[in-house]
Motif scaffolding. Structure first.
Motif, mmCIF file in Angstrom:
data_model
loop_
_atom_site.group_PDB
_atom_site.id
_atom_site.type_symbol
_atom_site.label_atom_id
_atom_site.label_comp_id
_atom_site.label_asym_id
_atom_site.label_seq_id
_atom_site.Cartn_x
_atom_site.Cartn_y
_atom_site.Cartn_z
ATOM 1 N N ALA A 263 -7.762 -14.692 52.370
ATOM 2 C CA ALA A 263 -9.133 -15.189 52.225
ATOM 3 C C ALA A 263 -10.069 -14.055 51.821
ATOM 4 C CB ALA A 263 -9.602 -15.829 53.534
ATOM 5 N N ALA A 264 -9.868 -12.878 52.455
ATOM 6 C CA ALA A 264 -10.716 -11.728 52.139
ATOM 7 C C ALA A 264 -10.527 -11.300 50.683
ATOM 8 C CB ALA A 264 -10.398 -10.566 53.077
ATOM 9 N N LYS A 265 -9.272 -11.280 50.222
ATOM 10 C CA LYS A 265 -9.019 -10.868 48.838
ATOM 11 C C LYS A 265 -9.534 -11.906 47.844
ATOM 12 C CE LYS A 265 -5.253 -7.586 49.531
ATOM 13 N NZ LYS A 265 -3.888 -7.158 49.148
ATOM 14 N N GLU A 266 -9.398 -13.181 48.194
ATOM 15 C CA GLU A 266 -9.943 -14.222 47.318
ATOM 16 C C GLU A 266 -11.459 -14.086 47.201
ATOM 17 O OE1 GLU A 266 -8.457 -17.716 49.188
ATOM 18 O OE2 GLU A 266 -6.681 -17.851 47.899
ATOM 19 N N LYS A 267 -12.093 -13.731 48.317
ATOM 20 C CA LYS A 267 -13.546 -13.521 48.298
ATOM 21 C C LYS A 267 -13.900 -12.324 47.425
ATOM 22 C CE LYS A 267 -17.498 -12.956 51.405
ATOM 23 N NZ LYS A 267 -17.918 -12.801 52.822
ATOM 24 N N ALA B 254 -15.925 -10.197 42.338
ATOM 25 C CA ALA B 254 -15.661 -9.355 41.166
ATOM 26 C C ALA B 254 -15.827 -10.152 39.880
ATOM 27 C CB ALA B 254 -14.249 -8.773 41.264
ATOM 28 N N GLU B 255 -15.345 -11.401 39.872
ATOM 29 C CA GLU B 255 -15.466 -12.233 38.675
ATOM 30 C C GLU B 255 -16.928 -12.567 38.379
ATOM 31 O OE1 GLU B 255 -11.119 -14.460 38.725
ATOM 32 O OE2 GLU B 255 -12.806 -15.393 39.764
ATOM 33 N N GLU B 256 -17.715 -12.719 39.422
ATOM 34 C CA GLU B 256 -19.153 -12.957 39.217
ATOM 35 C C GLU B 256 -19.832 -11.695 38.684
ATOM 36 O OE1 GLU B 256 -23.113 -14.351 41.745
ATOM 37 O OE2 GLU B 256 -21.126 -14.403 42.672
ATOM 38 N N LEU B 257 -19.471 -10.538 39.263
ATOM 39 C CA LEU B 257 -20.054 -9.277 38.812
ATOM 40 C C LEU B 257 -19.646 -8.953 37.378
ATOM 41 C CD1 LEU B 257 -19.542 -7.091 42.007
ATOM 42 C CD2 LEU B 257 -21.721 -7.850 41.070
ATOM 43 N N ALA B 258 -18.498 -9.465 36.952
ATOM 44 C CA ALA B 258 -18.019 -9.184 35.594
ATOM 45 C C ALA B 258 -18.998 -9.688 34.540
ATOM 46 C CB ALA B 258 -16.643 -9.820 35.381
ATOM 47 N N GLN B 259 -19.843 -10.677 34.889
ATOM 48 C CA GLN B 259 -20.815 -11.247 33.960
ATOM 49 C C GLN B 259 -22.202 -10.629 34.110
ATOM 50 O OE1 GLN B 259 -19.549 -13.267 31.679
ATOM 51 N NE2 GLN B 259 -17.594 -12.983 32.758
ATOM 52 N N GLU C 66 -21.310 0.054 40.824
ATOM 53 C CA GLU C 66 -21.139 0.635 42.159
ATOM 54 C C GLU C 66 -20.520 -0.382 43.112
ATOM 55 O OE1 GLU C 66 -25.032 1.915 43.188
ATOM 56 O OE2 GLU C 66 -24.949 3.749 41.958
ATOM 57 N N ARG C 67 -20.944 -1.639 42.992
ATOM 58 C CA ARG C 67 -20.403 -2.664 43.880
ATOM 59 C C ARG C 67 -18.924 -2.908 43.596
ATOM 60 N NH1 ARG C 67 -19.841 -4.440 48.685
ATOM 61 N NH2 ARG C 67 -19.354 -6.672 48.832
ATOM 62 N N LEU C 68 -18.524 -2.906 42.326
ATOM 63 C CA LEU C 68 -17.111 -3.086 41.995
ATOM 64 C C LEU C 68 -16.261 -1.950 42.558
ATOM 65 C CD1 LEU C 68 -17.317 -4.430 38.335
ATOM 66 C CD2 LEU C 68 -16.286 -5.604 40.294
ATOM 67 N N ARG C 69 -16.783 -0.723 42.502
ATOM 68 C CA ARG C 69 -16.031 0.402 43.093
ATOM 69 C C ARG C 69 -15.903 0.226 44.599
ATOM 70 N NH1 ARG C 69 -18.838 3.101 38.984
ATOM 71 N NH2 ARG C 69 -20.594 3.601 40.332
ATOM 72 N N ALA C 70 -16.944 -0.275 45.236
ATOM 73 C CA ALA C 70 -16.876 -0.519 46.682
ATOM 74 C C ALA C 70 -15.860 -1.622 46.990
ATOM 75 C CB ALA C 70 -18.260 -0.917 47.216
ATOM 76 N N LEU C 71 -15.776 -2.636 46.114
ATOM 77 C CA LEU C 71 -14.795 -3.706 46.325
ATOM 78 C C LEU C 71 -13.376 -3.167 46.238
ATOM 79 C CD1 LEU C 71 -16.305 -6.729 44.331
ATOM 80 C CD2 LEU C 71 -16.539 -6.184 46.750
ATOM 81 N N VAL C 72 -13.142 -2.202 45.343
ATOM 82 C CA VAL C 72 -11.806 -1.601 45.240
ATOM 83 C C VAL C 72 -11.432 -0.907 46.547
ATOM 84 C CG1 VAL C 72 -10.422 0.161 44.072
ATOM 85 C CG2 VAL C 72 -11.908 -1.336 42.746
ATOM 86 N N ASP C 73 -12.386 -0.165 47.114
ATOM 87 C CA ASP C 73 -12.116 0.513 48.387
ATOM 88 C C ASP C 73 -11.823 -0.506 49.478
ATOM 89 O OD1 ASP C 73 -12.511 2.958 47.196
ATOM 90 O OD2 ASP C 73 -14.641 3.067 47.733
ATOM 91 N N HIS D 8 -4.244 -9.268 39.759
ATOM 92 C CA HIS D 8 -4.414 -9.450 38.315
ATOM 93 C C HIS D 8 -5.817 -9.985 38.009
ATOM 94 C CE1 HIS D 8 -3.486 -10.369 34.150
ATOM 95 N NE2 HIS D 8 -3.961 -11.587 34.345
ATOM 96 N N ARG D 9 -6.268 -10.993 38.762
ATOM 97 C CA ARG D 9 -7.620 -11.523 38.556
ATOM 98 C C ARG D 9 -8.684 -10.460 38.850
ATOM 99 N NH1 ARG D 9 -8.307 -16.674 42.140
ATOM 100 N NH2 ARG D 9 -10.446 -16.407 41.368
ATOM 101 N N PHE D 10 -8.469 -9.738 39.945
ATOM 102 C CA PHE D 10 -9.419 -8.702 40.347
ATOM 103 C C PHE D 10 -9.504 -7.608 39.276
ATOM 104 C CE2 PHE D 10 -10.529 -4.867 42.866
ATOM 105 C CZ PHE D 10 -11.694 -5.310 43.435
ATOM 106 N N SER D 11 -8.342 -7.158 38.821
ATOM 107 C CA SER D 11 -8.296 -6.108 37.816
ATOM 108 C C SER D 11 -8.874 -6.590 36.488
ATOM 109 C CB SER D 11 -6.839 -5.652 37.630
ATOM 110 O OG SER D 11 -6.747 -4.636 36.659
ATOM 111 N N HIS D 12 -8.587 -7.852 36.142
ATOM 112 C CA HIS D 12 -9.117 -8.403 34.890
ATOM 113 C C HIS D 12 -10.646 -8.458 34.932
ATOM 114 C CE1 HIS D 12 -9.339 -10.819 31.276
ATOM 115 N NE2 HIS D 12 -10.125 -11.656 31.907
#
Length: 409
Positions: free
Chosen positions: A123-127, A132-137, A146-153, A171-175
């Motif tokens: 659930a946490a990873k899906e969130k 990440a997909e929202e931030l991609a736009q 900065e937020r995407l880097r924090a999500l990676v951590d 794969h979705r996260f990385s894409h």
């Protein structure tokens, strides 16, 4: 011969242990008394008791793996089954049985806990993926990056799922991260191109501004500088290393021109300040004509003041609205007095007002007669209805009379 509840020693020194299935030989003793023999084999039993107790404690208080616990139980069970010891061996077997059940319960608990942790991690990873997909736009490049880097951590701190699920989510996260990086790279490439174009435009604007710096054609040149400033703002920013230098050239050229113009205009400003004092005096003189009591006299006096006003030169631009507003207010007051006089003396309007008053008066008189006849005939309801109609007509008559009185003022 010697014995206790769990074992005995016969005349030959053979030692037996009593079990539910009968007696079993556990050893022989030739070196001492039968009591010493029983004590020796009872100590071996106590050793098994201690080992089982230690294993129970490990299972209860540590994270001992189920397979490791089961192997230890099997070893102890073999030792109990083949024990050369005197004691309640069946009780030890039962303790081992209960310990097997405990290990199995712990295994199920761990399994359930692991499943729950896995679901929570999923659930946490899906969130994280959804964000990440929202931030991609997003076009908020710095905060989104900065937020995407924090999500990676955050992702790195979460436990892995089964390979298929984990790989799909990653794969979705990385894409999403790659899509954002691609958009950001394209944006800044376009921005660099725009800044280079802005640099070329501002080079041209700065050169033209410098060519106008010595002009004494004050009005058109000032207007051209304003036009150049509009173009400068519309051009956007050049690269940081060029922007300040170009602005320094552009602003410096403007400063030279406007400093020279200010020096020339200083004398004119002094003249305009004097003109302002004269016009303020004329405005004060005109304001004494209000309120208008004699329209003809006021009209002539204002015309004379206005002629003197027109003969005075320019005043400072920032003071012009206020002082002109004072004169316009007097002019409007005279115009309103003229309109009021025209309305008061207009014969056509007076005739219409008189005609309307007569019609309404006739209607009122007629209604009063009808009321009297209805009352005489005893028709109370009809009389009441006519009275309500009379009230409305009387109100209109009063209003018409008031309007007619204005023509007599």
């Amino acid at each position: 011969m010697s014995s206790d509840p769990w074992g005995r020693v016969d005349e030959t020194g053979t030692v037996y242990v009593r079990t539910a299935d009968g007696e079993r030989v556990v050893g022989s003793w030739q070196a001492g008394t039968p009591e010493e023999a029983l004590a020796y084999f009872e100590r071996k039993y106590e050793g098994l008791v201690v080992e089982i107790g230690l294993l129970e404690r490990r299972v209860r208080t540590t994270d001992l793996a189920a397979k490791e616990a089961e192997a230890a139980i099997a070893t102890l069970r073999a030792q109990v089954d083949e024990a050369h010891a005197v004691g309640d061996l069946e009780a030890l077997s039962k303790r081992l049985d209960r310990l097997v059940q405990t290990v199995e319960e712990r295994r199920e608990e761990r399994k359930a806990r692991k499943a729950k942790q896995s679901e929570e991690a999923k659930a946490a990873k899906e969130k994280l993926v959804a964000e990440a997909e929202e931030l991609a736009q997003s076009d908020q490049w710095r905060p989104a990056g900065e937020r995407l880097r924090a999500l990676v951590d955050t992702w790195k701190g979460l436990p892995r799922l089964d390979r298929k699920t984990d790989d799909e989510l990653w794969h979705r996260f990385s894409h999403a991260r790659s899509a954002f990086s691609k958009r950001r790279k394209a944006h800044f490439a376009q921005l660099d191109a725009q800044r280079e174009e802005a640099r070329k435009v501002k080079e041209r604007l700065a050169a033209e501004a410098e060519s106008l710096a010595k002009s004494t054609d004050w009005g058109p040149t000032a207007a051209r500088y304003r036009d150049l400033m509009t173009q400068w703002k519309a051009a956007g920013r050049a690269q940081r290393e060029h922007e300040d230098a170009l602005w320094g050239r552009f602003r410096g050229a403007q400063d030279v021109f406007f400093a020279a113009r200010s020096e020339v205009f200083a004398e004119r400003d002094a003249e305009q300040a004097e003109n302002l004092k004269i016009k303020e005096g004329l405005a004060e003189e005109a304001e004494k004509l209000v309120p208008v009591t004699d329209l003809k006299t006021a009209r002539a006096a204002f015309r004379a003041v206005n002629e003197r006003w027109e003969a005075v030169g320019h005043v400072p631009r920032d003071a012009r609205p206020k002082v002109e507003g004072r004169m316009h207010a007097v002019e409007r007051a005279i115009q309103e007095a003229e309109e009021a006089e025209w309305r008061r003396t207009n014969p056509e309007a007076r005739a219409r007002a008189a005609g309307l008053t007569g019609v309404l008066q006739d209607a009122v008189d007629k209604l009063r007669g009808q009321i009297e006849r209805a009352e005489a005939a005893g028709s109370t309801a009809k009389a009441e209805k006519l009275r309500r109609e009379l009230e409305g007509r009387q109100a209109l008559l009063d209003q018409a009379r008031k309007g007619l009185e204005e023509f007599s003022g």
